[in-house]
Design a protein around this motif. Structure first.
Motif, PDB file in Angstrom:
ATOM      1  N   ILE A  73      -1.125   5.086  -4.101  1.00 41.58           N
ATOM      2  CA  ILE A  73      -1.548   3.778  -3.727  1.00 41.58           C
ATOM      3  C   ILE A  73      -2.708   3.370  -4.639  1.00 41.58           C
ATOM      4  O   ILE A  73      -3.267   4.169  -5.350  1.00 41.58           O
ATOM      5  N   GLY A  74      -3.070   2.031  -4.761  1.00 42.56           N
ATOM      6  CA  GLY A  74      -4.054   1.567  -5.222  1.00 42.56           C
ATOM      7  C   GLY A  74      -5.456   1.289  -4.259  1.00 42.56           C
ATOM      8  O   GLY A  74      -5.066   1.034  -3.161  1.00 42.56           O
ATOM      9  N   ALA A  75      -6.548   1.222  -4.698  1.00 45.22           N
ATOM     10  CA  ALA A  75      -7.878   1.217  -3.746  1.00 45.22           C
ATOM     11  C   ALA A  75      -8.852   0.234  -4.710  1.00 45.22           C
ATOM     12  O   ALA A  75      -8.811   0.433  -5.921  1.00 45.22           O
ATOM     13  N   TRP A  76      -9.452  -0.463  -3.632  1.00 43.35           N
ATOM     14  CA  TRP A  76     -10.582  -1.085  -4.271  1.00 43.35           C
ATOM     15  C   TRP A  76     -12.281  -0.930  -3.819  1.00 43.35           C
ATOM     16  O   TRP A  76     -12.159  -0.433  -2.705  1.00 43.35           O
ATOM     17  N   VAL A  77     -13.095  -0.732  -4.649  1.00 41.80           N
ATOM     18  CA  VAL A  77     -14.452  -0.384  -4.235  1.00 41.80           C
ATOM     19  C   VAL A  77     -15.153  -1.484  -3.506  1.00 41.80           C
ATOM     20  O   VAL A  77     -15.501  -2.594  -3.951  1.00 41.80           O
ATOM     21  N   ALA A  95     -10.022  -7.537   1.933  1.00 42.36           N
ATOM     22  CA  ALA A  95     -10.648  -7.821   0.615  1.00 42.36           C
ATOM     23  C   ALA A  95      -9.653  -6.879  -0.390  1.00 42.36           C
ATOM     24  O   ALA A  95      -9.287  -7.483  -1.451  1.00 42.36           O
ATOM     25  N   ALA A  96      -9.656  -5.826   0.016  1.00 44.92           N
ATOM     26  CA  ALA A  96      -8.866  -4.973  -0.963  1.00 44.92           C
ATOM     27  C   ALA A  96      -7.472  -5.514  -1.162  1.00 44.92           C
ATOM     28  O   ALA A  96      -6.875  -5.364  -2.382  1.00 44.92           O
ATOM     29  N   GLN A  97      -6.699  -5.901  -0.163  1.00 47.47           N
ATOM     30  CA  GLN A  97      -5.266  -6.339  -0.337  1.00 47.47           C
ATOM     31  C   GLN A  97      -5.273  -7.653  -0.985  1.00 47.47           C
ATOM     32  O   GLN A  97      -4.478  -7.872  -1.672  1.00 47.47           O
ATOM     33  N   ARG A  98      -6.506  -8.589  -0.979  1.00 49.99           N
ATOM     34  CA  ARG A  98      -6.528  -9.529  -1.543  1.00 49.99           C
ATOM     35  C   ARG A  98      -6.589  -9.276  -3.282  1.00 49.99           C
ATOM     36  O   ARG A  98      -6.047 -10.297  -3.985  1.00 49.99           O
ATOM     37  N   GLU A 136      -6.020  -0.041  -0.198  1.00 52.07           N
ATOM     38  CA  GLU A 136      -6.999   0.720   0.588  1.00 52.07           C
ATOM     39  C   GLU A 136      -8.165   0.261  -0.024  1.00 52.07           C
ATOM     40  O   GLU A 136      -8.394  -0.117  -1.134  1.00 52.07           O
ATOM     41  N   ALA A 137      -9.370   0.264   0.735  1.00 57.37           N
ATOM     42  CA  ALA A 137     -10.773  -0.145   0.277  1.00 57.37           C
ATOM     43  C   ALA A 137     -11.475   1.322   0.341  1.00 57.37           C
ATOM     44  O   ALA A 137     -11.210   2.044   1.294  1.00 57.37           O
ATOM     45  N   ILE A 138     -12.468   1.400  -0.661  1.00 55.65           N
ATOM     46  CA  ILE A 138     -13.376   2.569  -0.521  1.00 55.65           C
ATOM     47  C   ILE A 138     -14.801   2.119  -0.319  1.00 55.65           C
ATOM     48  O   ILE A 138     -15.274   1.151  -0.674  1.00 55.65           O
ATOM     49  N   LEU A 139     -15.272   2.770   0.961  1.00 55.98           N
ATOM     50  CA  LEU A 139     -16.573   2.279   1.257  1.00 55.98           C
ATOM     51  C   LEU A 139     -17.601   2.873   0.666  1.00 55.98           C
ATOM     52  O   LEU A 139     -17.489   4.033   0.478  1.00 55.98           O
ATOM     53  N   VAL A 140     -18.987   2.249   0.620  1.00 55.83           N
ATOM     54  CA  VAL A 140     -19.864   2.921  -0.429  1.00 55.83           C
ATOM     55  C   VAL A 140     -21.113   2.589   0.692  1.00 55.83           C
ATOM     56  O   VAL A 140     -21.327   1.696   1.277  1.00 55.83           O
ATOM     57  N   ASP A 141     -22.358   3.503   0.171  1.00 57.56           N
ATOM     58  CA  ASP A 141     -23.561   3.080   0.941  1.00 57.56           C
ATOM     59  C   ASP A 141     -24.320   2.211   0.118  1.00 57.56           C
ATOM     60  O   ASP A 141     -23.731   1.834  -1.051  1.00 57.56           O
ATOM     61  N   ALA A 142     -25.788   2.052   0.332  1.00 59.92           N
ATOM     62  CA  ALA A 142     -26.534   1.324  -0.221  1.00 59.92           C
ATOM     63  C   ALA A 142     -26.751   1.549  -1.711  1.00 59.92           C
ATOM     64  O   ALA A 142     -27.364   0.936  -2.621  1.00 59.92           O
ATOM     65  N   GLN A 143     -26.647   2.982  -1.893  1.00 57.27           N
ATOM     66  CA  GLN A 143     -26.992   3.339  -3.354  1.00 57.27           C
ATOM     67  C   GLN A 143     -25.748   3.693  -4.006  1.00 57.27           C
ATOM     68  O   GLN A 143     -25.689   4.091  -5.470  1.00 57.27           O
ATOM     69  N   GLY A 144     -24.447   3.261  -3.597  1.00 55.94           N
ATOM     70  CA  GLY A 144     -23.183   3.170  -4.468  1.00 55.94           C
ATOM     71  C   GLY A 144     -22.551   4.450  -4.226  1.00 55.94           C
ATOM     72  O   GLY A 144     -21.492   4.377  -5.172  1.00 55.94           O
ATOM     73  N   HIS A 145     -22.931   5.328  -3.469  1.00 53.48           N
ATOM     74  CA  HIS A 145     -22.123   6.590  -3.091  1.00 53.48           C
ATOM     75  C   HIS A 145     -20.800   6.377  -2.593  1.00 53.48           C
ATOM     76  O   HIS A 145     -20.764   5.480  -1.535  1.00 53.48           O
TER      77      HIS A 145
END
Length: 266
Positions: free
Chosen positions: A115-119, A146-149, A154-163
């Motif tokens: 599948i494709g994913a969006w950060v 938002a990822a589906q738009r 899927e969406a990849i979740l990140v923290d405040a530092q971008g990890h």
């Protein structure tokens, strides 16, 4: 459609909650989703004990009442005949809600093709109490929408530092330098039961996963990328869309077989 609520089996799509119920007002529930193997809660891959232990631990941390577990099991047994996936939800006052659903109709296809994913960068996409599986999943749900738009699944979740932490529904796996990697556990991500199962499986194969912080630079070095959860097992990610770039990975990478064998049914 059928579901189990507070000790009774119901038919139909509607459940009755008071308008001032904390579950309705605040998402004040905890839940776990498990996949039924061999039509039994006792099958090792179903991992009933692990899912129950997760709920017991979180209920204890929150100081909530625990449900009557024999009744919960009775409800699960009543539904597993019709549904391969069960979601067990616990309320603060000790009530339980068990619902079932089918596997994704395209699951076999995406397990092969990926599948494709969006950060999903930004505060709005972070989960409330990320170390717990609570009913307040708004951040992850917004990220998935938002990822589906963006044309991804899927969406990849990140923290405040971008990890990179996890996806909106599961845990991440990356293959590089002859080894599987997975983001290290911390306060900003959920320690998934399927993740735990895969970590143990790789260790048994003498191929331990490397648990590290995932910076964007780390992710760029992966040859293969995948995510896991109880419902999908392991699904490759072939493309990741970032704000100004796109990463591509091999969804047929041979290393993925090591993860898939963790779900072999004997």
């Amino acid at each position: 459609m059928s579901y189990w609520f507070s000790g009774q089996l119901y038919r139909g799509p509607d459940v009755s909650l008071a308008v001032n119920d904390p579950a309705f007002l605040y998402g004040a529930t905890v839940f776990t989703t498990l996949r039924i193997y061999g039509g039994s809660l006792e099958h090792p891959l179903t991992q009933w004990s692990a899912h129950q232990a997760r709920l017991v631990q979180v209920l204890g941390h929150f100081g909530w009442l625990t449900p009557d577990w024999p009744t919960v099991r009775q409800g699960a047994e009543a539904l597993l005949k019709d549904y391969p996936l069960l979601r067990i939800t616990c309320f603060p006052d000790g009530r339980e809600l068990i619902t079932g659903r089918s596997l994704a109709p395209d699951l076999a296809q995406i397990q092969i093709q990926g599948i494709g994913a969006w950060v999903a960068a930004g505060d709005r996409y972070r989960r409330s109490h990320p170390g717990y599986k609570t009913g307040n999943y708004l951040g992850a749900w917004l990220a998935l929408q938002a990822a589906q738009r963006q044309g991804t699944q899927e969406a990849i979740l990140v923290d405040a530092q971008g990890h990179w932490l996890e996806t909106s529904t599961g845990n991440l796996w990356g293959w590089a330098q002859g080894q599987w990697h997975t983001p290290s556990l911390g306060g900003d991500m959920l320690p998934g039961i399927t993740r735990q199962h895969l970590v143990a499986h790789l260790h048994q194969r003498c191929e331990p996963a490397k648990e590290i912080l995932w910076t964007p630079e780390v992710a760029q070095a992966f040859e293969a990328l995948a995510y896991s959860n109880s419902g999908v097992q392991v699904v490759p990610i072939h493309t990741v869309v970032c704000d100004r770039s796109k990463l591509e990975f091999n969804p047929q990478h041979p290393a993925l077989e090591a993860l898939r064998t963790a779900f072999a049914v004997n």
